[in-house]
Design a protein around this motif. Structure first.
Motif, PDB file in Angstrom:
ATOM      1  N   ARG A 462     -36.613  40.086   3.109  1.00 52.54           N
ATOM      2  CA  ARG A 462     -36.070  39.051   2.221  1.00 52.54           C
ATOM      3  C   ARG A 462     -37.182  38.244   1.572  1.00 52.54           C
ATOM      4  O   ARG A 462     -38.275  38.082   2.131  1.00 52.54           O
ATOM      5  CB  ARG A 462     -35.141  38.111   3.008  1.00 52.54           C
ATOM      6  N   THR A 463     -36.922  37.747   0.393  1.00 51.34           N
ATOM      7  CA  THR A 463     -37.806  36.809  -0.302  1.00 51.34           C
ATOM      8  C   THR A 463     -36.937  35.675  -0.820  1.00 51.34           C
ATOM      9  O   THR A 463     -35.922  35.904  -1.491  1.00 51.34           O
ATOM     10  CB  THR A 463     -38.535  37.497  -1.467  1.00 51.34           C
ATOM     11  N   LEU A 464     -37.303  34.452  -0.491  1.00 52.88           N
ATOM     12  CA  LEU A 464     -36.534  33.272  -0.881  1.00 52.88           C
ATOM     13  C   LEU A 464     -37.407  32.385  -1.770  1.00 52.88           C
ATOM     14  O   LEU A 464     -38.617  32.265  -1.527  1.00 52.88           O
ATOM     15  CB  LEU A 464     -36.092  32.474   0.346  1.00 52.88           C
ATOM     16  N   THR A 465     -36.839  31.771  -2.768  1.00 54.15           N
ATOM     17  CA  THR A 465     -37.626  30.851  -3.605  1.00 54.15           C
ATOM     18  C   THR A 465     -36.749  29.707  -4.059  1.00 54.15           C
ATOM     19  O   THR A 465     -35.541  29.891  -4.306  1.00 54.15           O
ATOM     20  CB  THR A 465     -38.243  31.581  -4.808  1.00 54.15           C
ATOM     21  N   THR A 466     -37.337  28.521  -4.127  1.00 52.27           N
ATOM     22  CA  THR A 466     -36.617  27.332  -4.552  1.00 52.27           C
ATOM     23  C   THR A 466     -37.637  26.295  -5.017  1.00 52.27           C
ATOM     24  O   THR A 466     -38.859  26.502  -4.862  1.00 52.27           O
ATOM     25  CB  THR A 466     -35.763  26.765  -3.410  1.00 52.27           C
ATOM     26  N   THR A 467     -37.191  25.199  -5.587  1.00 48.89           N
ATOM     27  CA  THR A 467     -38.071  24.082  -5.951  1.00 48.89           C
ATOM     28  C   THR A 467     -37.602  22.838  -5.233  1.00 48.89           C
ATOM     29  O   THR A 467     -36.421  22.716  -4.869  1.00 48.89           O
ATOM     30  CB  THR A 467     -38.071  23.842  -7.467  1.00 48.89           C
ATOM     31  N   ALA A 468     -38.534  21.954  -4.996  1.00 50.15           N
ATOM     32  CA  ALA A 468     -38.197  20.693  -4.322  1.00 50.15           C
ATOM     33  C   ALA A 468     -39.042  19.573  -4.896  1.00 50.15           C
ATOM     34  O   ALA A 468     -40.245  19.746  -5.153  1.00 50.15           O
ATOM     35  CB  ALA A 468     -38.447  20.816  -2.824  1.00 50.15           C
ATOM     36  N   SER A 469     -38.409  18.452  -5.135  1.00 47.29           N
ATOM     37  CA  SER A 469     -39.124  17.243  -5.577  1.00 47.29           C
ATOM     38  C   SER A 469     -39.606  16.511  -4.323  1.00 47.29           C
ATOM     39  O   SER A 469     -38.804  16.114  -3.483  1.00 47.29           O
ATOM     40  CB  SER A 469     -38.203  16.349  -6.401  1.00 47.29           C
ATOM     41  N   ILE A 470     -40.932  16.353  -4.205  1.00 48.22           N
ATOM     42  CA  ILE A 470     -41.516  15.838  -2.962  1.00 48.22           C
ATOM     43  C   ILE A 470     -42.383  14.606  -3.250  1.00 48.22           C
ATOM     44  O   ILE A 470     -43.194  14.590  -4.191  1.00 48.22           O
ATOM     45  CB  ILE A 470     -42.366  16.918  -2.278  1.00 48.22           C
ATOM     46  N   TYR A 471     -42.191  13.614  -2.424  1.00 43.09           N
ATOM     47  CA  TYR A 471     -43.068  12.425  -2.458  1.00 43.09           C
ATOM     48  C   TYR A 471     -43.691  12.288  -1.070  1.00 43.09           C
ATOM     49  O   TYR A 471     -42.991  12.126  -0.076  1.00 43.09           O
ATOM     50  CB  TYR A 471     -42.264  11.175  -2.797  1.00 43.09           C
ATOM     51  N   PHE A 472     -45.031  12.401  -0.993  1.00 43.25           N
ATOM     52  CA  PHE A 472     -45.735  12.354   0.278  1.00 43.25           C
ATOM     53  C   PHE A 472     -46.072  10.930   0.725  1.00 43.25           C
ATOM     54  O   PHE A 472     -46.428  10.712   1.878  1.00 43.25           O
ATOM     55  CB  PHE A 472     -47.044  13.168   0.193  1.00 43.25           C
ATOM     56  N   VAL A 485     -38.395  20.180   4.303  1.00 41.29           N
ATOM     57  CA  VAL A 485     -37.603  20.721   3.195  1.00 41.29           C
ATOM     58  C   VAL A 485     -36.656  21.784   3.763  1.00 41.29           C
ATOM     59  O   VAL A 485     -37.065  22.610   4.568  1.00 41.29           O
ATOM     60  CB  VAL A 485     -38.506  21.347   2.106  1.00 41.29           C
ATOM     61  N   VAL A 486     -35.397  21.773   3.350  1.00 43.36           N
ATOM     62  CA  VAL A 486     -34.418  22.783   3.776  1.00 43.36           C
ATOM     63  C   VAL A 486     -34.519  23.986   2.845  1.00 43.36           C
ATOM     64  O   VAL A 486     -34.374  23.860   1.628  1.00 43.36           O
ATOM     65  CB  VAL A 486     -32.987  22.217   3.751  1.00 43.36           C
ATOM     66  N   VAL A 487     -34.786  25.144   3.433  1.00 42.31           N
ATOM     67  CA  VAL A 487     -34.774  26.409   2.686  1.00 42.31           C
ATOM     68  C   VAL A 487     -33.895  27.379   3.485  1.00 42.31           C
ATOM     69  O   VAL A 487     -34.322  27.929   4.501  1.00 42.31           O
ATOM     70  CB  VAL A 487     -36.199  26.983   2.496  1.00 42.31           C
ATOM     71  N   THR A 488     -32.671  27.523   3.054  1.00 41.18           N
ATOM     72  CA  THR A 488     -31.724  28.362   3.796  1.00 41.18           C
ATOM     73  C   THR A 488     -32.211  29.806   3.865  1.00 41.18           C
ATOM     74  O   THR A 488     -32.527  30.411   2.847  1.00 41.18           O
ATOM     75  CB  THR A 488     -30.344  28.315   3.130  1.00 41.18           C
ATOM     76  N   VAL A 496     -45.136  31.407   3.808  1.00 40.99           N
ATOM     77  CA  VAL A 496     -44.697  30.412   2.831  1.00 40.99           C
ATOM     78  C   VAL A 496     -45.787  30.239   1.771  1.00 40.99           C
ATOM     79  O   VAL A 496     -46.959  29.988   2.100  1.00 40.99           O
ATOM     80  CB  VAL A 496     -44.382  29.057   3.496  1.00 40.99           C
ATOM     81  N   LEU A 497     -45.399  30.425   0.512  1.00 40.16           N
ATOM     82  CA  LEU A 497     -46.311  30.229  -0.625  1.00 40.16           C
ATOM     83  C   LEU A 497     -45.874  28.986  -1.387  1.00 40.16           C
ATOM     84  O   LEU A 497     -44.675  28.718  -1.529  1.00 40.16           O
ATOM     85  CB  LEU A 497     -46.282  31.439  -1.548  1.00 40.16           C
ATOM     86  N   LEU A 498     -46.866  28.190  -1.895  1.00 45.85           N
ATOM     87  CA  LEU A 498     -46.571  26.968  -2.645  1.00 45.85           C
ATOM     88  C   LEU A 498     -47.029  27.120  -4.087  1.00 45.85           C
ATOM     89  O   LEU A 498     -48.162  27.559  -4.355  1.00 45.85           O
ATOM     90  CB  LEU A 498     -47.259  25.757  -2.023  1.00 45.85           C
ATOM     91  N   GLY A 499     -46.156  26.773  -5.005  1.00 48.94           N
ATOM     92  CA  GLY A 499     -46.541  26.636  -6.410  1.00 48.94           C
ATOM     93  C   GLY A 499     -46.720  25.152  -6.696  1.00 48.94           C
ATOM     94  O   GLY A 499     -45.780  24.363  -6.558  1.00 48.94           O
ATOM     95  N   LEU A 500     -47.938  24.707  -7.068  1.00 50.88           N
ATOM     96  CA  LEU A 500     -48.274  23.282  -7.209  1.00 50.88           C
ATOM     97  C   LEU A 500     -47.953  22.772  -8.603  1.00 50.88           C
ATOM     98  O   LEU A 500     -47.955  23.539  -9.583  1.00 50.88           O
ATOM     99  CB  LEU A 500     -49.748  23.066  -6.881  1.00 50.88           C
ATOM    100  N   ILE A 541     -41.453  26.583  -3.898  1.00 52.10           N
ATOM    101  CA  ILE A 541     -41.613  27.086  -2.528  1.00 52.10           C
ATOM    102  C   ILE A 541     -41.062  28.515  -2.468  1.00 52.10           C
ATOM    103  O   ILE A 541     -39.903  28.757  -2.797  1.00 52.10           O
ATOM    104  CB  ILE A 541     -40.867  26.202  -1.522  1.00 52.10           C
ATOM    105  N   THR A 542     -41.902  29.452  -2.043  1.00 50.51           N
ATOM    106  CA  THR A 542     -41.500  30.864  -1.924  1.00 50.51           C
ATOM    107  C   THR A 542     -41.738  31.326  -0.485  1.00 50.51           C
ATOM    108  O   THR A 542     -42.833  31.146   0.054  1.00 50.51           O
ATOM    109  CB  THR A 542     -42.296  31.751  -2.891  1.00 50.51           C
ATOM    110  N   VAL A 543     -40.697  31.892   0.114  1.00 55.19           N
ATOM    111  CA  VAL A 543     -40.770  32.350   1.506  1.00 55.19           C
ATOM    112  C   VAL A 543     -40.626  33.872   1.528  1.00 55.19           C
ATOM    113  O   VAL A 543     -39.685  34.429   0.956  1.00 55.19           O
ATOM    114  CB  VAL A 543     -39.664  31.715   2.370  1.00 55.19           C
TER     115      VAL A 543
END
Length: 546
Positions: A462-472, A485-488, A496-500, A541-543
């Protein structure tokens, strides 16, 4: 309905008694896939040599059919020492293979040799003198169903190394240890089979089965009763006992002849004949002595039994039938005898054979072939046309055409598609996909079902991908802030790969990892000596799952 099989055993010497189903001293032939209501009667001889029923209080019985000391033919087993289990060992392992499997749990100096002349028997010797050693066995995948038997050959002493023998022995092909007392209800019964009337006598049937071996019965007519009538008495004895009842009196009852294994017909006659008798005739069988049987159901339908037939290749086999009695915790084999088992012919899949196919004559065969183009067959061009006279199959040129008659597939030197739109598994026919990723292209052509997740790397499901608005928030110097972050669908150990976002403060780096099922953490790492507060931003976010 299961067939009945009664076995009488003389436990004094372990012999089969010539009685029941073995009236001639041998067991009847059994049939594969048949079911048997098997009853065992255990007896012993008294001081006078007469057989008496054995007292089975607190006892248990086991029955097995199979080969003596048979071997497994496939699979693996394991050994256990001090609650630690070895690696799996092949059923026909060499001593070196057994050593390699158990040295990790028994010590590198453990000795392993073959034992005796039996196949698959091993002698294990402790590496240390005077040290106890107690293996356990796990049959794991041995086939046919087998047991790993462990016995102690030598106990440890100051100058003696402990030794144990490991043997692989095939279990019985047919087995039962669920014996219960055979019911006696209904063995002796009295049934009214005909009410009296102006045209017929009132009649009863007294049935005394073969399990009733002694004692007596009493017949009641209303409040009056006969004396005790011995089981097996003649019809005359029954009739005399009944006529002694005052309310019946002499000559008003008739009893037809019967015996210990048959029925007595009791009819009211003369003064009580052709009359509906309102007083009921009833039975008291509390004085009957019954044979003491234990019974179980045995079904001759096991893979192990099939294996015995496969090994011999014969229509009949002659395994051993063994009965074991355990009393006060002590097992004893009370019978071991040959039994013949035959193959069956009728199976659950049997059907009435179809009628034999008829065959055409040469002239009929020639007439059945189409030779002209009026029916869409062009024998000269070696092609087939559809109802619109468009050539759809050109078997001479080995091509398939579309509805316009244009070649779309050729099958000459190989299978070739001529710029043909394609669709698989009911998908809409589509042209060659362009400017999309591989998975989407396969989905468009129907080779992969839509609406599921897919892996893009080898072994990834499986490959999962989503976007999330994040404030650190503020990330302290040489510190890390984490955001959940919830990634079903994500799982621990997934990649886990991050697109910045386009702009990131200098000195910050970002990583992410799955922490729970359906949940991950994104970390902002500050490697500088000052505080950094990155703005709220959108991260891809890509899993990649495993």
């Amino acid at each position: 309905m299961a067939s009945s099989l009664d076995i009488y055993i003389d436990t004094t010497n372990g012999n089969l008694v010539a009685a029941g189903s073995a009236g001639n001293g041998t067991l009847p032939t059994l049939t594969r896939n048949d079911s048997y209501n098997l009853r065992v009667r255990l007896q012993e001889r008294d001081q006078s040599g007469f057989l008496r029923d054995l007292d089975l209080t607190g006892s248990s019985i086991k029955l097995g059919i199979g080969g003596i000391d048979g071997d497994p033919t496939d699979g693996q087993f394991k050994l256990v020492l001090n609650s630690v289990t070895s690696n799996a060992i092949s059923f026909n392992a060499t001593t070196t293979q057994v050593y390699n499997a158990i040295s990790g749990i028994a010590g590198t100096g453990v000795g392993v040799t073959t034992y005796g002349n039996e196949n698959f028997s091993y002698l294990i010797t402790s590496p240390t003198l005077g040290t106890a050693m107690s293996f356990g066995g796990d049959a794991f995948t041995l086939f046919p169903t087998s047991s790993v038997l462990v016995s102690t050959r030598r106990f440890p002493a100051s100058s003696v190394a402990a030794q144990q023998v490991i043997r692989l022995v095939r279990n019985p092909a047919v087995y039962s240890d669920t014996f219960v007392a055979s019911p006696t209800s209904g063995v002796v019964s009295l049934t009214k089979i005909q009410d009296g009337s102006s045209t017929q006598n009132e009649t009863y049937d007294l049935a005394i089965g073969s399990d009733a071996e002694g004692g007596s019965v009493v017949l009641n007519f209303g409040a009056n009763s006969t004396t005790a009538i011995p089981v097996g008495a003649s019809a005359t004895s029954f009739q005399e006992a009944l006529t002694s009842i005052t309310t019946i009196s002499n000559g008003n009852i008739s009893v037809d002849i019967g015996n210990n294994a048959g029925n007595y017909s009791i009819s009211f006659v003369r003064d009580l004949g052709l009359t509906n008798i309102t007083t009921a005739l009833t039975l008291d069988a509390s004085g009957v002595i019954f044979g003491n049987f234990l019974q179980t159901t045995v079904t001759m339908a096991t893979a192990e039994l099939d294996e015995l037939f496969a090994e011999t290749g014969d229509d009949t086999i002659s395994p051993k039938l063994e009965v074991e009695l355990t009393q006060n915790g002590n097992p004893k084999t009370v019978l071991q005898t040959d039994v013949t088992v035959r193959r069956d012919l009728i199976t659950s899949g049997s059907a009435v054979p179809a009628a034999q196919a008829s065959y055409l004559t040469a002239a009929e065969s020639f007439a059945a072939f189409v030779r002209n183009s009026t029916t869409g067959v062009n024998s000269t061009a070696r092609s087939l046309a559809d109802s619109s006279a468009v050539t759809s199959v050109n078997f001479g040129a080995r091509t398939l055409n579309n509805s316009a008659g244009t070649q779309v597939v050729s099958y000459g030197a190989g299978l070739a598609f001529a710029n043909t739109p394609m669709g698989f598994y009911g998908a809409t026919v589509t042209a060659q996909p362009a400017n999309i990723n591989v998975v989407s292209g396969l989905i468009n052509t129907g080779l992969i079902a839509n609406g599921a997740t897919y892996g893009v790397l080898p072994s990834s499901p499986r490959t999962l991908t989503t976007t999330a608005s994040i404030y650190f928030g503020q990330v302290g110097s040489n510190s890390t802030n984490s955001v959940s972050v919830v990634v079903t669908g994500c799982q621990v150990n997934d990649i886990v790969l991050l697109g910045l976002p386009a702009s990131n403060p200098n000195g910050l780096s970002f990583i992410a990892h799955c922490t729970t099922a359906n949940g991950l953490e994104v970390d902002a790492v500050n490697a500088t000596n000052g505080n950094i507060t990155p703005a709220t931003a959108t991260y891809r976010i890509t899993v990649i799952g495993y």
